[in-house]
Design an enzyme around this catalytic site. Structure first.
Site, PDB file in Angstrom:
ATOM      1  N   ASP A  45       0.849  -1.186   0.000  1.00  0.00           N
ATOM      2  CA  ASP A  45       0.000   0.000   0.000  1.00  0.00           C
ATOM      3  C   ASP A  45       0.884   1.236   0.000  1.00  0.00           C
ATOM      4  O   ASP A  45       1.655   1.459   0.931  1.00  0.00           O
ATOM      5  CB  ASP A  45      -0.889   0.020   1.257  1.00  0.00           C
ATOM      6  CG  ASP A  45      -1.972  -1.045   1.222  1.00  0.00           C
ATOM      7  OD1 ASP A  45      -2.896  -0.919   0.406  1.00  0.00           O
ATOM      8  OD2 ASP A  45      -1.886  -2.017   2.011  1.00  0.00           O
ATOM      9  N   LYS A 245      27.463 -22.442  35.060  1.00  0.00           N
ATOM     10  CA  LYS A 245      26.898 -22.546  36.408  1.00  0.00           C
ATOM     11  C   LYS A 245      26.149 -21.266  36.724  1.00  0.00           C
ATOM     12  O   LYS A 245      26.721 -20.180  36.717  1.00  0.00           O
ATOM     13  CB  LYS A 245      28.019 -22.736  37.430  1.00  0.00           C
ATOM     14  CG  LYS A 245      27.492 -22.846  38.853  1.00  0.00           C
ATOM     15  CD  LYS A 245      28.612 -22.767  39.877  1.00  0.00           C
ATOM     16  CE  LYS A 245      28.055 -22.842  41.298  1.00  0.00           C
ATOM     17  NZ  LYS A 245      27.223 -21.662  41.636  1.00  0.00           N
TER      18      LYS A 245
HETATM   19 MN    MN Z   1      -3.863  -3.005   2.325  1.00  0.00          MN
END
Ligand code: MN
Length: 292
Positions: A45, A245
């Protein structure tokens, strides 16, 4: 509240998604973000800050640095400015459900008047991000007969120094520029369903060499022997494992008829100092035990 976010809000249930409601941040700026989003279908996007919101395009195949690659970019609803930093998992069943990372971010600049560019469908701009740079072009496709909305654009790289016909930026740089994580790392592996624990029946009397006797009041804990050199096992043909340890307190838990006492190596009764721990021992399925 800007009316531009109406479509964004109408699609989302903010009690269920971690996405921002938006509208709290407004103002000038020219930031951009490219989200990588694994929803119903995987896509990227592209969002540009314009007039107090993020103009958004979903790019199914993602941006390419090769000017010959023209990538479909479908105009989507304006997103709030707060969305620029959003990275997380949108719950399954919600709008856009799936993980999303900040794949790239930075600042952008239009090459012409933005309103005019969006209106005419010829939108030239420059990006200065971590992965995407230089000149880019969004050009609107003509609507097909029957389509009343002109939402389809083509996104492609302009020919300049930031163009690269060989480098597959999506494959080369899959990680978030915000967290360094890959989108796959955002999705937690489904938790294995725990099997109901079968009650363990202990039969210490059945152990070889077991002798019936009263519980000793005190057992000397087995101690390590200090040596200058760890054994290599060559002479004795023994195999050794070495481990660090950890420091702590050696304690023996004495259980007898539901009573628990926690005794230190020096013989001090520290039952009260261990908080909830005695209760955990008290639940063990045995009448008598000494646990080191
Ligand atoms: Mn999207």
């Amino acid at each position: 509240m800007t009316p531009k976010l109406k479509a964004y809000r109408a699609k989302r249930e903010f009690s269920k998604t971690p996405e921002p409601v938006g509208g709290l941040v407004a103002g000038e700026g020219n930031r951009f973000v490219v989200h990588k989003h694994h929803a119903t279908s995987d896509h990227y996007d592209l969002r540009l800050q314009v007039g107090g919101v993020l103009k958004s395009w979903a790019v199914p195949r993602g941006p390419s640095l090769n000017p010959a690659d023209k990538r479909l970019a479908v105009e989507t609803e304006d997103h709030p400015l707060e969305y620029i930093d959003f990275e997380g998992v949108i719950p399954e069943g919600e709008y856009g459900g799936g993980p999303m990372i900040v794949w790239d971010t930075g600042v952008w600049a239009p090459m012409d008047d933005v309103e005019k560019s969006l209106r005419t469908g010829s939108f030239k701009f420059r990006l200065a991000g971590e992965k995407l740079n230089g000149g880019w072009m969004l050009t609107r496709l003509k609507a097909k007969p029957g389509d009343d909305e002109k939402k389809n654009w083509l996104l492609f790289k302009e020919r300049d120094l930031a163009a690269d016909t060989a480098l597959d930026i999506l494959a080369e740089r899959p990680e978030s520029v915000k967290s360094g994580r890959r989108i796959e790392e955002l999705v937690e592996a489904p938790k294995p369903v725990p099997k109901p624990a079968k009650p363990v029946v202990l039969k210490p009397g059945a152990l070889p060499g077991a002798v019936k006797a009263p519980v000793p009041a005190r057992i000397e804990p087995q101690l390590a022997t200090t040596v200058a050199k760890p054994p290599d096992g060559v002479d004795t043909r023994e195999e050794w494992l070495h481990e660090i340890k950890f420091d702590g307190y050696r304690t023996m838990a004495h259980l007898a008829e539901g009573e628990v006492r926690l005794i230190t190596r020096a013989g001090l009764d520290w039952t009260r100092r261990y908080g909830d721990l005695p209760h955990a021992f008290a639940r063990l399925p045995c009448r008598e035990a000494v646990i080191d």
